[in-house]
Design a protein around this motif. Structure first.
Motif, PDB file in Angstrom:
ATOM      1  N   LEU A 274       0.808  -1.209   0.000  1.00  0.00           N
ATOM      2  CA  LEU A 274       0.000   0.000   0.000  1.00  0.00           C
ATOM      3  C   LEU A 274       0.845   1.265   0.000  1.00  0.00           C
ATOM      4  CD1 LEU A 274      -2.759  -0.901   2.608  1.00  0.00           C
ATOM      5  CD2 LEU A 274      -2.754  -1.290   0.135  1.00  0.00           C
ATOM      6  N   GLU A 275       0.302   2.291  -0.644  1.00  0.00           N
ATOM      7  CA  GLU A 275       0.901   3.619  -0.597  1.00  0.00           C
ATOM      8  C   GLU A 275       0.398   4.346   0.645  1.00  0.00           C
ATOM      9  OE1 GLU A 275       3.055   5.132  -2.551  1.00  0.00           O
ATOM     10  OE2 GLU A 275       3.116   3.913  -4.376  1.00  0.00           O
ATOM     11  N   ASP A 276       1.245   5.140   1.238  1.00  0.00           N
ATOM     12  CA  ASP A 276       0.861   6.030   2.320  1.00  0.00           C
ATOM     13  C   ASP A 276       0.182   7.246   1.688  1.00  0.00           C
ATOM     14  OD1 ASP A 276       0.737   8.002   4.283  1.00  0.00           O
ATOM     15  OD2 ASP A 276       2.679   7.478   5.160  1.00  0.00           O
ATOM     16  N   ILE A 277      -1.119   7.422   1.957  1.00  0.00           N
ATOM     17  CA  ILE A 277      -1.865   8.511   1.320  1.00  0.00           C
ATOM     18  C   ILE A 277      -2.252   9.589   2.331  1.00  0.00           C
ATOM     19  CG2 ILE A 277      -2.736   7.122  -0.584  1.00  0.00           C
ATOM     20  CD1 ILE A 277      -5.332   6.709   0.973  1.00  0.00           C
ATOM     21  N   THR A 278      -1.505   9.668   3.406  1.00  0.00           N
ATOM     22  CA  THR A 278      -1.811  10.622   4.473  1.00  0.00           C
ATOM     23  C   THR A 278      -1.900  12.042   3.960  1.00  0.00           C
ATOM     24  OG1 THR A 278      -0.622   9.188   6.022  1.00  0.00           O
ATOM     25  CG2 THR A 278      -1.132  11.430   6.756  1.00  0.00           C
TER      26      THR A 278
END
Length: 439
Positions: A110-114
């Motif tokens: 997963l990408e960190d989408i913060t």
């Protein structure tokens, strides 16, 4: 990667991914926009979700989303997604169940989408938002929960002098009446193929299979709450009061159509499956709450596999645009109304007052004899025990529970033994991955 807990307590040390703001199109070598929309691929198993994707594309000139239909996660879709990430050819956005986000993080998928989503946290109900937050970083945008309800053939219940059972004791009594009315008729199926269903029943009973003690996991599938669920269904199996068959199988579909299986305890999204499976029975169904263990107390509900979220898969060339699509899909009123109507589940957004399909949906309401079934699921969603914790390796949990329960049914052994075997399997699996397990 160190695992300490889950659903708000799980700490995963990952390389954070940063992204630029969405542009008007893919950047060229000189940094300017090409004028062409960014192309994204979205993987989902929800029937008719293309309607929401089409609505997004119609409302956006700078991003175009192509839908790719996949098999539901527990049936192999997740493994395909993770393999694609490892091979470097994954989709940009994918639908992943709340219970499996930790598994994807363990796989570094997963990408960190913060940076692109954190400001929108208040748009969603707190517990659903937190299913995608780990160590204060955002990895998923919640789409919808699957609060449990009981879909039942109200016409046949009325014919037999029955009302929707309010307690599990009443459910057992009604099962006897149903069974005596016709040699082919059962109140429900025992779906040995559905670990998420069995998990939801245990959660609704008050079980806490996975909790965190310090830096270790406590695993308990033999507690009193789980045992009473297993004993009830074992009693109904022994007395031939429920039909042993896989739900959503060809046999089960036929039984739903012809009235040989009269009820289905399932998530809110099951409305679309019932309507699609047995359209000729329109007007004959009703929806009630899951039977309660304590008569006269506050409503207690649970979920089928928690719910579903939209994640941005690692390796996407357009993480900001992918996050933008995930947010719009799951928060825009038009999109959420479509998702609810096609059976995606109970909306994750906090304010549902603008969702048209929750207020008036003739196709849905007419099928259920004019009942606004969403009133039932609104109450059920509010009654979900949000302290339930999803562990790492949920795919292992589901595989083990399905295997052990199926074996118990086939061999005629007790269901409580199947849950005990699953507990042992999970302890071993977690320890094998280097995850601390309490004694």
């Amino acid at each position: 990667m160190a695992v300490g807990a889950a659903a708000g307590a799980l700490v995963l040390v990952l390389a954070a991914c940063s992204s630029d703001d969405p542009s008007d199109g893919p950047a060229q070598e000189d940094g300017t926009s090409s004028g062409e929309p960014v192309e994204l691929t979205f993987q989902s198993w929800v029937p008719n979700i293309d309607q929401a994707v089409d609505a997004f594309n119609a409302a956006h000139d700078d991003i175009h989303v192509e839908l790719e239909t996949i098999t539901a996660g527990p049936d192999g879709g997740y493994a395909t997604m993770i393999s694609a990430v490892e091979a470097g050819n994954a989709a940009d956005v994918a639908q992943v169940g709340y219970s499996s986000v930790a598994d994807f993080l363990l796989a570094d998928a997963l990408e960190d989408i913060t940076e692109d989503t954190a400001d929108h946290a208040d748009t969603f109900t707190a517990w659903q938002w937190q299913t995608g937050v780990f160590d204060e970083r955002v990895y998923a945008v919640p789409q919808a929960a699957g609060p449990l309800g009981m879909f039942y053939r109200e016409d046949i219940f009325t014919e037999l002098g029955l009302e929707a059972p309010e307690t599990w004791d009443q459910f057992y009594d009604a099962a006897q009446v149903v069974r005596a009315s016709d040699p082919d008729r059962y109140i429900a199926a025992f779906a040995f193929n559905q670990s998420p269903w069995m998990t939801g029943l245990a959660q609704q009973s008050g079980a806490q299979w996975f909790t965190v003690e310090g830096d270790a996991w406590q695993v308990d599938l033999t507690d009193e709450s789980t045992t009473r669920v297993a004993e009830l269904w074992q009693r109904m199996i022994d007395e031939d009061l429920v039909k042993i068959e896989a739900d959503m199988s060809s046999e089960w579909n036929a039984d739903i159509q012809n009235g040989n299986v009269l009820s289905w305890i399932s998530g809110s999204w099951a409305d679309a499956i019932v309507r699609g499976t047995a359209p000729e029975t329109a007007g004959s169904w009703g929806v009630a709450h899951v039977p309660q263990w304590e008569e006269g107390g506050e409503l207690v509900s649970a979920t089928w596999d928690g719910g579903s979220s939209s994640v941005v898969l690692r390796g996407t060339e357009h993480p900001a645009e992918a996050a933008e699509f995930a947010l719009w899909l799951n928060s825009d009123p038009e999109s959420v109304s479509i998702l609810t109507s096609v059976g995606a589940g109970w909306p994750a957004i906090a304010d549902t007052s603008q969702i048209d399909s929750l207020q008036d949906d003739p196709e849905v309401f007419d099928f259920y004899g004019g009942q606004n079934i969403w009133e039932v699921f609104a109450e059920a969603d509010a009654a979900v025990d949000t302290s339930w914790t999803w562990p790492p390796l949920v795919s292992t949990l589901y595989a083990s529970l399905t295997d052990n329960v199926s074996t118990a049914v086939e061999d005629g052994t007790d269901l409580t033994e199947a849950y005990a075997a699953t507990e042992a399997d999970m302890r071993a699996a977690l320890e094998q991955r280097g995850i601390n397990v309490a004694d």
